[in-house]
Write an enzyme that holds these catalytic residues in place. Sequence first.
Site, PDB file in Angstrom:
ATOM      1  N   GLN A   1       0.850  -1.201   0.000  1.00  0.00           N
ATOM      2  CA  GLN A   1       0.000   0.000   0.000  1.00  0.00           C
ATOM      3  C   GLN A   1       0.882   1.247   0.000  1.00  0.00           C
ATOM      4  O   GLN A   1       2.092   1.156   0.248  1.00  0.00           O
ATOM      5  CB  GLN A   1      -0.947  -0.008   1.220  1.00  0.00           C
ATOM      6  CG  GLN A   1      -0.327  -0.520   2.449  1.00  0.00           C
ATOM      7  CD  GLN A   1      -1.296  -1.108   3.482  1.00  0.00           C
ATOM      8  OE1 GLN A   1      -2.547  -1.054   3.436  1.00  0.00           O
ATOM      9  NE2 GLN A   1      -0.691  -1.681   4.501  1.00  0.00           N
TER      10      GLN A   1
ATOM     11  N   HIS B   1      -8.341   3.373  20.040  1.00  0.00           N
ATOM     12  CA  HIS B   1      -7.646   2.218  20.606  1.00  0.00           C
ATOM     13  C   HIS B   1      -8.239   1.807  21.953  1.00  0.00           C
ATOM     14  O   HIS B   1      -8.365   0.616  22.246  1.00  0.00           O
ATOM     15  CB  HIS B   1      -6.147   2.499  20.702  1.00  0.00           C
ATOM     16  CG  HIS B   1      -5.488   2.603  19.362  1.00  0.00           C
ATOM     17  ND1 HIS B   1      -4.762   3.722  18.951  1.00  0.00           N
ATOM     18  CD2 HIS B   1      -5.501   1.758  18.296  1.00  0.00           C
ATOM     19  CE1 HIS B   1      -4.331   3.535  17.723  1.00  0.00           C
ATOM     20  NE2 HIS B   1      -4.762   2.359  17.291  1.00  0.00           N
TER      21      HIS B   1
ATOM     22  N   ASP C   1       0.325   0.155  13.544  1.00  0.00           N
ATOM     23  CA  ASP C   1       0.872   1.361  14.182  1.00  0.00           C
ATOM     24  C   ASP C   1       1.231   1.113  15.649  1.00  0.00           C
ATOM     25  O   ASP C   1       1.973   1.878  16.247  1.00  0.00           O
ATOM     26  CB  ASP C   1      -0.138   2.519  14.076  1.00  0.00           C
ATOM     27  CG  ASP C   1      -1.506   2.123  14.613  1.00  0.00           C
ATOM     28  OD1 ASP C   1      -2.382   1.792  13.792  1.00  0.00           O
ATOM     29  OD2 ASP C   1      -1.688   2.115  15.850  1.00  0.00           O
TER      30      ASP C   1
ATOM     31  N   GLU D   1      -0.127  -8.686  10.964  1.00  0.00           N
ATOM     32  CA  GLU D   1      -0.103  -7.450  10.165  1.00  0.00           C
ATOM     33  C   GLU D   1       0.435  -7.816   8.781  1.00  0.00           C
ATOM     34  O   GLU D   1       1.472  -8.473   8.664  1.00  0.00           O
ATOM     35  CB  GLU D   1       0.795  -6.424  10.870  1.00  0.00           C
ATOM     36  CG  GLU D   1       1.245  -5.259  10.026  1.00  0.00           C
ATOM     37  CD  GLU D   1       0.114  -4.447   9.435  1.00  0.00           C
ATOM     38  OE1 GLU D   1      -0.737  -3.953  10.216  1.00  0.00           O
ATOM     39  OE2 GLU D   1       0.076  -4.330   8.188  1.00  0.00           O
TER      40      GLU D   1
ATOM     41  N   ASP E   1      -1.382 -12.132   5.898  1.00  0.00           N
ATOM     42  CA  ASP E   1      -2.760 -11.681   5.699  1.00  0.00           C
ATOM     43  C   ASP E   1      -3.596 -12.233   6.855  1.00  0.00           C
ATOM     44  O   ASP E   1      -3.587 -13.442   7.103  1.00  0.00           O
ATOM     45  CB  ASP E   1      -3.253 -12.240   4.352  1.00  0.00           C
ATOM     46  CG  ASP E   1      -4.707 -11.908   4.066  1.00  0.00           C
ATOM     47  OD1 ASP E   1      -5.064 -11.782   2.892  1.00  0.00           O
ATOM     48  OD2 ASP E   1      -5.493 -11.758   5.031  1.00  0.00           O
ATOM     49  N   GLY E   2      -4.321 -11.362   7.534  1.00  0.00           N
ATOM     50  CA  GLY E   2      -5.100 -11.802   8.691  1.00  0.00           C
ATOM     51  C   GLY E   2      -6.124 -12.858   8.344  1.00  0.00           C
ATOM     52  O   GLY E   2      -6.375 -13.771   9.131  1.00  0.00           O
TER      53      GLY E   2
ATOM     54  N   ASP F   1      -8.273  -4.630  13.642  1.00  0.00           N
ATOM     55  CA  ASP F   1      -7.894  -3.212  13.547  1.00  0.00           C
ATOM     56  C   ASP F   1      -7.382  -2.970  12.135  1.00  0.00           C
ATOM     57  O   ASP F   1      -6.190  -2.747  11.903  1.00  0.00           O
ATOM     58  CB  ASP F   1      -6.816  -2.930  14.594  1.00  0.00           C
ATOM     59  CG  ASP F   1      -6.259  -1.517  14.488  1.00  0.00           C
ATOM     60  OD1 ASP F   1      -5.144  -1.283  15.006  1.00  0.00           O
ATOM     61  OD2 ASP F   1      -6.915  -0.660  13.859  1.00  0.00           O
TER      62      ASP F   1
ATOM     63  N   ASP G   1      -9.869   0.214   5.751  1.00  0.00           N
ATOM     64  CA  ASP G   1     -11.237   0.071   5.222  1.00  0.00           C
ATOM     65  C   ASP G   1     -11.302  -1.100   4.252  1.00  0.00           C
ATOM     66  O   ASP G   1     -10.258  -1.591   3.805  1.00  0.00           O
ATOM     67  CB  ASP G   1     -11.635   1.384   4.527  1.00  0.00           C
ATOM     68  CG  ASP G   1     -11.917   2.483   5.552  1.00  0.00           C
ATOM     69  OD1 ASP G   1     -10.948   3.098   6.033  1.00  0.00           O
ATOM     70  OD2 ASP G   1     -13.096   2.684   5.905  1.00  0.00           O
TER      71      ASP G   1
ATOM     72  N   PRO H   1      -6.048  -4.381   0.547  1.00  0.00           N
ATOM     73  CA  PRO H   1      -5.746  -5.552   1.386  1.00  0.00           C
ATOM     74  C   PRO H   1      -6.732  -5.750   2.535  1.00  0.00           C
ATOM     75  O   PRO H   1      -6.900  -6.847   3.029  1.00  0.00           O
ATOM     76  CB  PRO H   1      -4.330  -5.268   1.894  1.00  0.00           C
ATOM     77  CG  PRO H   1      -4.060  -3.831   1.637  1.00  0.00           C
ATOM     78  CD  PRO H   1      -4.922  -3.431   0.491  1.00  0.00           C
TER      79      PRO H   1
END
Length: 281
Positions: free
Chosen positions: A30, A61, A85, A105, A137-138, A155, A158, A162
């Site tokens: 990305q 969070h 993050d 992640e 990839d989750g 988390d 949008d 991905p």
Amino acid sequence: MKRYNETLYDAWQQSFSMDEVLFEANTGQQHLVIFKNALWGRVMALDGIIQTTEADEFIYHESLTHIPLFAHGNAKRVLIIGGGDGGMLREVCKHPGVEEIVMVEIDEAVVEMARTHLPNHSAGAFDDPRFTLVINDGARFVAETDQQFDVIISDSTDPIGPGEVLFTQDFYAQCKRCLTPGGVLVTQNGVPFLQPDELVNTFKRQSQHFADHTFYTAAVPTYVGGVMAFAWATDNLQLRQVDRATLQQRFADAAITTRYYTPDVHLGAFALPPYLADQLK
Ligand code: SAM
């Protein structure tokens, strides 16, 4: 002055002055940019969409960690999908009863750049001995793992690029498979005033797999357009019945300092106004 114009909506944009660009690159997954802004502090955006700012990240969070964790009351293993993050990890680490945190992640560059340029987000949490980072990839992770978790927090970005797979029926079904009995899945689910389809689609998809599936909300200023919705999905009907006194006791016992979460905010977050509740009938 260079400006960052969010491109999430064609008809409406928020625009940030970029007082200093700290990092900008295509990561292969990305487009990632981190910059300083006089009002919001350090800001990170992915693929033209604001992901997090130092000034308001605590609201997001704290909402996606303390509400499921204090409702559960005895979570030992937590899975974070996305969260590069480090802000979500920081808040989960504050819970003394949590023994293991796995974060999946997809983009290692986000973690690396956040460590360097968003140090206040993770605040050392990446070095917590309970923490394991998985770059994957989750959706693939939850489909393949044999691990189970008491709380799963999605988390993600949008449902564009991905992040799209993290809003599918199959992802929710696999998350259910990875939950311990009585466990709960919570997800970032967009700003329903501007993204109503995300709310209705998630509601329909989660209804196939979870006995209790609804949303709670919080207003996060830089997720523009009103409150953000967080999906709540569990087979444990007791979790949303935990009373005020119990939440207050758990909050006191954990001795966590918060700027947004309180037991009353927790209980109030699930009160959906008719413009949202009526879409779920
Ligand atoms: N707070 C933000 C929001 O509400 O939009 C999300 C912040 S966090 C930076 C989003 C993370 O999700 C990013 O680091 C991104 O790389 C990650 N991500 C996107 N798709 C993913 C996937 N399929 N699997 C795992 N992580 C993913």
